[in-house]
Write an enzyme that holds these catalytic residues in place. Structure first.
Site, PDB file in Angstrom:
ATOM      1  N   SER A  67      -1.816 -13.344  -0.178  1.00 36.39           N
ATOM      2  CA  SER A  67      -1.491 -12.563   1.306  1.00 36.39           C
ATOM      3  C   SER A  67      -2.931 -12.396   2.043  1.00 36.39           C
ATOM      4  O   SER A  67      -3.179 -13.764   2.206  1.00 36.39           O
ATOM      5  CB  SER A  67      -1.133 -11.477   0.883  1.00 36.39           C
ATOM      6  OG  SER A  67      -0.526 -10.574   2.085  1.00 36.39           O
ATOM      7  N   ASN A 379      -1.756  -1.124   8.466  1.00 39.89           N
ATOM      8  CA  ASN A 379      -2.339  -2.359   8.598  1.00 39.89           C
ATOM      9  C   ASN A 379      -1.074  -3.424   8.923  1.00 39.89           C
ATOM     10  O   ASN A 379      -1.277  -4.704   9.001  1.00 39.89           O
ATOM     11  CB  ASN A 379      -2.551  -2.765   7.090  1.00 39.89           C
ATOM     12  CG  ASN A 379      -1.592  -2.641   5.850  1.00 39.89           C
ATOM     13  OD1 ASN A 379      -0.362  -2.776   6.255  1.00 39.89           O
ATOM     14  ND2 ASN A 379      -2.148  -2.758   4.652  1.00 39.89           N
ATOM     15  N   ARG A 502     -10.709   5.192  -1.820  1.00 36.37           N
ATOM     16  CA  ARG A 502      -9.556   4.869  -2.728  1.00 36.37           C
ATOM     17  C   ARG A 502     -10.015   3.475  -3.298  1.00 36.37           C
ATOM     18  O   ARG A 502     -10.268   2.551  -2.429  1.00 36.37           O
ATOM     19  CB  ARG A 502      -8.239   4.956  -2.545  1.00 36.37           C
ATOM     20  CG  ARG A 502      -7.764   4.368  -1.026  1.00 36.37           C
ATOM     21  CD  ARG A 502      -6.445   4.148  -1.081  1.00 36.37           C
ATOM     22  NE  ARG A 502      -5.658   3.147  -1.853  1.00 36.37           N
ATOM     23  CZ  ARG A 502      -5.410   1.965  -1.601  1.00 36.37           C
ATOM     24  NH1 ARG A 502      -6.009   1.432  -0.685  1.00 36.37           N
ATOM     25  NH2 ARG A 502      -4.944   1.461  -2.694  1.00 36.37           N
ATOM     26  N   SER A 504      -9.314  -0.361  -4.116  1.00 35.68           N
ATOM     27  CA  SER A 504      -8.240  -1.296  -3.464  1.00 35.68           C
ATOM     28  C   SER A 504      -7.287  -1.808  -4.760  1.00 35.68           C
ATOM     29  O   SER A 504      -7.984  -1.958  -5.933  1.00 35.68           O
ATOM     30  CB  SER A 504      -8.897  -2.344  -2.874  1.00 35.68           C
ATOM     31  OG  SER A 504      -8.220  -3.640  -2.787  1.00 35.68           O
ATOM     32  N   GLY A 505      -6.234  -2.063  -4.499  1.00 40.22           N
ATOM     33  CA  GLY A 505      -5.499  -2.653  -5.698  1.00 40.22           C
ATOM     34  C   GLY A 505      -5.152  -4.112  -5.418  1.00 40.22           C
ATOM     35  O   GLY A 505      -4.377  -4.733  -6.271  1.00 40.22           O
TER      36      GLY A 505
HETATM   37  C1  G16 Z   1      -0.817  -5.659   0.149  1.00 44.31           C
HETATM   38  C2  G16 Z   1       0.042  -4.553  -0.283  1.00 44.31           C
HETATM   39  C3  G16 Z   1       0.221  -3.704   0.797  1.00 44.31           C
HETATM   40  C4  G16 Z   1      -1.202  -2.927   0.816  1.00 44.31           C
HETATM   41  C5  G16 Z   1      -2.390  -3.939   0.786  1.00 44.31           C
HETATM   42  C6  G16 Z   1      -3.774  -3.554   0.669  1.00 44.31           C
HETATM   43  O1  G16 Z   1      -0.899  -6.333   1.259  1.00 44.31           O
HETATM   44  O2  G16 Z   1       1.400  -5.329  -0.344  1.00 44.31           O
HETATM   45  O3  G16 Z   1       1.104  -2.691   0.765  1.00 44.31           O
HETATM   46  O4  G16 Z   1      -1.393  -2.164   1.886  1.00 44.31           O
HETATM   47  O5  G16 Z   1      -2.096  -4.968  -0.032  1.00 44.31           O
HETATM   48  O6  G16 Z   1      -3.779  -2.823  -0.468  1.00 44.31           O
HETATM   49  P1  G16 Z   1      -5.064  -2.146  -1.335  1.00 44.31           P
HETATM   50  O7  G16 Z   1      -5.568  -1.392  -0.240  1.00 44.31           O
HETATM   51  O8  G16 Z   1      -4.737  -1.624  -2.741  1.00 44.31           O
HETATM   52  O9  G16 Z   1      -5.935  -3.392  -1.580  1.00 44.31           O
HETATM   53  P2  G16 Z   1      -0.829  -7.864   1.368  1.00 44.31           P
HETATM   54  O10 G16 Z   1      -0.497  -7.905   2.852  1.00 44.31           O
HETATM   55  O11 G16 Z   1      -2.295  -8.261   0.838  1.00 44.31           O
HETATM   56  O12 G16 Z   1       0.196  -8.126   0.268  1.00 44.31           O
END
Ligand code: G16
Length: 546
Positions: A67, A379, A502, A504-505
């Site tokens: 993504s 976002n 936080r 990031s995941g």
């Molecule tokens: C993914 C998730 C989103 C999230 C984003 C950032 O988006 O589908 O719900 O907001 O990651 O997540 P994090 O802050 O945990 O890195 P995408 O567009 O990369 O699939």
């Protein structure tokens, strides 16, 4: 019937796990450097098969994408039968499976899941898969196909499509020939469904000006052109920028929704002209943001919060005109929602709002609890859900006036326009376009509803982001010790200040969000918090500074 250990082992031995990496199923599946993901993607093929069997042979989706991440990264996620994200109780299996050290362990984990989930191995598993345009995609697709072959899956390859398109296909495949049939599971079916619903809603209204789309040099570029061909109408006059999916090193670089939101400036390759209309997708077209320049040339962002309030207002008004009793529209946000958007939803729109953890998987479940649940992350990732009770109430209504008839018809058409399985840049774009066309609004008119508090999103790279633990919908740190006290004390120094930290995941980093009454205060707060994270929790590389 038992697992064919010999066959599984033969394939698994081709995709050994590197001993030095630990994988975690994060915000949106596994994400890391693409080339290190071969074993994980192979094993996701195995898991998708078992998940399908645990759902009596329903089709499970597997999407290979990272993504918004940089081009070198890739990722993989599983999609459940109605096109929603994988049930969270299975994420643990994914993580255990991805970290199994040997083929023997892979087989053991499979056997454990079969037993725990009481899986009937005689059921034929079915999987639909696709990937985005990343260079590591073909390698990972081949690994996935080995995983599917290892468990004799009936597999359908959907090629290179957007993530939300794959979610849509999965839902279509699992609802075919039923009363909940979602559409034809093909690209043409997708374009026809959303395109026709859009035209039904805007017919007879004034046509809008051209929409310039920054496609992040990702898969959204070719796909939105196909959508435009299918719509083939002056109501959808678009020009696509950043559409180079062939040249290496361009995906998401200085462009795309994540770049625009984080940097609060237009993407490369797009020069803003006052009066014109712009939007950005991210690399796999599951997020969208709009923006424009005012007469002074100042950049204005219409982010996920603005989309959510636009959509919620429109739905609320239609529901009221339609005279459907007790049909409540609600909004789900995350901690990243601008404080003024939340106040606007509560105080002006008078709609209920709840907070969920980051990740559409969390927002989706909260929205399911509402009659009509509008969920968007700031976002630009989100959608709208009509729960079964909303559908029943809409079916039961007996409109008495032409205005009521029109409102009810519009609500049904909107439901057809929205990809309810997941946030979808193309479907969301058509939804926004519909509302703007119906209201006859420009982007500045849409923007007038409320003024955003200045906000700033920063990324801090640390040695070990796993030490960051949070509570309170990810707004309060419980670890590292005492860091939250520092954040709290910094926040008190700035009027209307709010900040949180936080992990990031999806990226190997820690995110810092801050907002405050003025741009200067907001930036000072954001950089002070980011600096504290860097100094006290193992910052790596460059210390964040203004
Ligand atoms: C993914 C998730 C989103 C999230 C984003 C950032 O988006 O589908 O719900 O907001 O990651 O997540 P994090 O802050 O945990 O890195 P995408 O567009 O990369 O699939």
């Amino acid at each position: 019937m038992s697992l064919n250990v010999e066959q599984i082992s033969k394939y698994s031995d081709k995709h050994p796990k590197s001993a030095s990496i630990t994988f975690t199923y994060g915000t949106a599946g596994f994400r890391t450097i693409g080339e290190t993901l071969e074993s994980t993607v192979f094993r996701c093929g195995l898991l998708a098969a078992l998940r399908s069997q645990s759902k009596q042979g329903k089709v499970i989706g597997v999407m290979v994408t990272a993504s918004h991440n940089r081009e070198e990264d890739n990722g993989v996620k599983l999609v459940d039968p109605m096109g929603e994200m994988l049930q969270q109780s299975w994420e643990g299996y994914c993580t255990t499976m991805a970290n199994a050290a040997t083929t023997e362990e892979v087989v053991e984990v499979l056997a454990h899941i079969v037993q725990e989930e009481r899986i009937d191995l005689t059921i034929k598993p079915r999987v639909a898969y696709a990937r985005d345009t990343r260079p590591s995609g073909p390698l990972l697709q081949a690994a996935l196909e080995d995983g599917l072959s290892a468990l004799d899956v009936l597999a359908s390859n959907y090629g290179i499509v957007t993530t939300p398109q794959l979610h849509y296909f999965v839902r279509c495949l699992n609802t075919e020939n039923s009363s909940a049939a979602y559409g034809e599971p093909t690209e043409a079916g997708y374009n026809a469904k959303y395109g026709q619903a859009f035209l039904r809603l805007v017919e007879g209204k004034q046509t809008p000006s051209k929409l310039y789309i920054d496609a992040a040099n990702g898969v959204g570029a070719p796909q939105v052109l196909k959508l435009a061909d299918a719509i083939n109408s002056p109501y959808f006059d678009i020009e696509v920028r950043n559409s180079d999916t062939q040249t290496l090193g361009k995906l998401n670089v200085d462009c795309g929704a994540d770049h625009v939101k984080s940097n609060q400036r237009p993407p490369a390759g797009v020069t803003l002209v006052p009066g014109q209309r712009y939007c950005s997708f991210d690399g796999d077209a599951d997020r969208i943001l709009y923006y424009y320049a005012d007469e002074q040339g100042t950049f204005h962002l219409l982010d996920g919060d603005k989309i959510s309030t636009l959509v919620a207002t429109y739905l609320r008004d239609l529901v009221s005109t339609a005279g459907v009793e007790d049909l409540q529209v609600g909004v789900v946000q995350t901690a990243y929602a601008n404080g003024n958007s939340t106040s606007y939803i509560k105080d002006t729109l008078k709609l209920p709002t709840v907070f969920a953890k980051t990740g559409v998987k969390h927002l989706h479940h909260e929205a399911e609890k509402m009659n009509i649940g509008v969920y968007f992350e700031a976002n630009g990732h989100g959608t709208v859900l009509f729960n079964p009770s909303a559908v029943a109430k809409l079916r039961a209504v007996e409109p008495a006036t032409p205005a009521q008839v029109d409102a009810v018809e519009r609500l049904w058409a909107l439901r057809d326009l929205i990809n309810e399985s997941v946030g979808d840049a193309m479907s969301d774009m058509l939804l926004v376009e519909t509302i703007l066309i119906c209201k006859g609004w420009t982007l500045p008119q849409w923007d007038e509803a409320y003024t955003d508090l200045p906000s700033r999103l920063l990324k801090v790279v640390v040695t070990d982001s796993s030490i960051f633990k949070t509570t309170n919908a990810e707004q309060t740190l419980t670890s590292p010790p005492h860091l939250q006290d520092v954040v709290d004390s910094l926040v008190t120094e700035f009027p209307r200040g709010r900040a949180f930290v936080r992990p990031s995941g999806t990226e190997d980093a820690v995110r810092v969000y801050a907002e405050a009454a003025t741009r200067r205060d907001c930036d000072q707060l954001a950089y002070s918090v980011a600096g504290a994270v860097f100094d006290r929790a193992g910052g790596r590389g460059e210390r964040p500074s203004e």
